[in-house]
Design a protein around this motif. Structure first.
Motif, PDB file in Angstrom:
ATOM      1  N   PRO A  16       0.840  -1.210   0.000  1.00 45.03           N
ATOM      2  CA  PRO A  16       0.000   0.000   0.000  1.00 45.03           C
ATOM      3  C   PRO A  16       0.869   1.252   0.000  1.00 45.03           C
ATOM      4  N   PHE A  17       0.367   2.321  -0.627  1.00 42.75           N
ATOM      5  CA  PHE A  17       1.128   3.564  -0.636  1.00 42.75           C
ATOM      6  C   PHE A  17       0.196   4.758  -0.443  1.00 42.75           C
ATOM      7  N   LYS A  18       0.790   5.842   0.084  1.00 45.06           N
ATOM      8  CA  LYS A  18       0.056   7.075   0.355  1.00 45.06           C
ATOM      9  C   LYS A  18       0.144   8.072  -0.797  1.00 45.06           C
ATOM     10  N   ALA A  19       1.271   8.060  -1.485  1.00 46.83           N
ATOM     11  CA  ALA A  19       1.490   9.025  -2.564  1.00 46.83           C
ATOM     12  C   ALA A  19       2.453   8.419  -3.569  1.00 46.83           C
ATOM     13  N   ILE A  20       2.332   8.868  -4.811  1.00 48.94           N
ATOM     14  CA  ILE A  20       3.220   8.375  -5.864  1.00 48.94           C
ATOM     15  C   ILE A  20       3.609   9.535  -6.769  1.00 48.94           C
ATOM     16  N   PHE A  21       4.889   9.576  -7.150  1.00 46.66           N
ATOM     17  CA  PHE A  21       5.432  10.692  -7.912  1.00 46.66           C
ATOM     18  C   PHE A  21       6.322  10.175  -9.045  1.00 46.66           C
ATOM     19  N   ASN A  22       6.581  11.055  -9.995  1.00 45.73           N
ATOM     20  CA  ASN A  22       7.600  10.833 -11.010  1.00 45.73           C
ATOM     21  C   ASN A  22       8.879  11.502 -10.506  1.00 45.73           C
ATOM     22  N   SER A  23       9.938  10.740 -10.365  1.00 48.34           N
ATOM     23  CA  SER A  23      11.158  11.270  -9.761  1.00 48.34           C
ATOM     24  C   SER A  23      11.762  12.405 -10.590  1.00 48.34           C
ATOM     25  N   GLY A  24      12.306  13.411  -9.893  1.00 49.17           N
ATOM     26  CA  GLY A  24      12.981  14.525 -10.550  1.00 49.17           C
ATOM     27  C   GLY A  24      14.457  14.293 -10.792  1.00 49.17           C
ATOM     28  N   GLN A  25      15.000  13.153 -10.325  1.00 47.54           N
ATOM     29  CA  GLN A  25      16.364  12.721 -10.634  1.00 47.54           C
ATOM     30  C   GLN A  25      17.458  13.672 -10.146  1.00 47.54           C
ATOM     31  N   ILE A  26      17.140  14.424  -9.108  1.00 46.12           N
ATOM     32  CA  ILE A  26      18.128  15.260  -8.417  1.00 46.12           C
ATOM     33  C   ILE A  26      17.937  15.018  -6.927  1.00 46.12           C
ATOM     34  N   TRP A  27      19.056  14.839  -6.209  1.00 47.55           N
ATOM     35  CA  TRP A  27      18.988  14.500  -4.799  1.00 47.55           C
ATOM     36  C   TRP A  27      20.022  15.300  -4.013  1.00 47.55           C
TER      37      TRP A  27
END
Length: 257
Positions: free
Chosen positions: A178-189
């Motif tokens: 189960p998950f609360k939120a899902i995103f497309n990664s911005g590839q910067i950390w």
């Protein structure tokens, strides 16, 4: 000390598709008229706040050396440390990040933060500034729809942990919890716990040497507390995979001048 790592070692196969071998280019160095209209130049301008900029290259490494020597302003060029990835054609993206982190620890034991940027990205300055100014470790997201064949998925599970999902074969993705939120990664950390980052980097070398950079990144964020993490979204974000993408980016640059 603040360090930035930019990885640009890849062969750029999609960018150089149908291009004769003698005309293939390192994607981050591509331009049409103005040599300052490159991905690497624009990103170096964004990260010139750093004390040290580590650029990890591989494919056409001599071209990278020449470009930075000829076209990058001296105040930025003097901060640049170019590292050669001799496995750019037989290992995945994780090895470039591993080398960049290893070089960071060789440079100094007094590092306050390391920002990692994939070198084929163009992002808006306002959003990028929020990443730079954060005092925490940072995850980023982008506004594009999530398609399994190209997206790096970032989701938050029921325990508030952040987890990445990516199919290197560009097939379907599955999330088995189960998950609360899902995103497309911005590839910067951004990493600001150097103890956790060293553990993650050493773990990669020992167990995950053929993995993508997510092998290091996931381990790092598993090791730190969730309340030490911030998530920022980019308003403008383009992953430059093709020359069509470059034209979109160039038009954006023209419009923001």
């Amino acid at each position: 000390m603040k360090i930035v790592i930019i990885t640009v070692a890849g062969i750029s196969s999609r960018f150089n598709k149908d291009v004769p071998n003698d005309e293939m280019v390192l994607k981050c160095l591509y331009y049409e008229e103005n040599p300052e209209d490159t991905l690497i130049y624009r990103m170096l301008e964004k990260v010139k706040y750093a004390d040290e900029i580590i650029v990890v290259g591989g494919f056409k490494f001599d071209d990278l050396i020449d470009y930075i020597g000829e076209h990058v302003p001296s105040d930025i060029r003097d901060k640049c440390n170019l590292v050669y990835n001799d496995h750019f054609d037989d290992l995945s993206s994780g090895y470039s990040l591993y080398l960049g982190i290893k070089e960071s620890f060789n440079i100094s034991e007094d590092i306050s933060e390391i920002l990692f940027v994939e070198g084929d990205l163009d992002v808006d300055g306002e959003s990028f500034g929020k990443v730079i100014n954060s005092k925490n470790s940072v995850l980023t997201t982008n506004p594009e729809p999530i398609y399994s064949n190209k997206a790096v998925v970032l989701y938050q599970n029921e325990n508030d942990d952040f987890v990445y999902a990516f199919n290197s074969d560009h097939g379907l993705l599955s999330i088995n919890e189960p998950f609360k939120a899902i995103f497309n990664s911005g590839q910067i950390w951004k990493f600001n716990d150097m103890g956790a980052l060293k553990i993650a980097n050493d773990n990669f070398k020992e167990y995950l040497i053929a993995d993508t950079n997510l092998g290091i990144i996931q381990k790092y964020f598993d090791l730190i507390e969730n309340d030490k993490i911030e998530v920022f979204g980019f308003n403008h974000w383009v992953n430059c995979n093709t020359r069509k993408d470059y034209k979109i980016i160039k038009e954006y640059w023209r419009n923001i001048l």
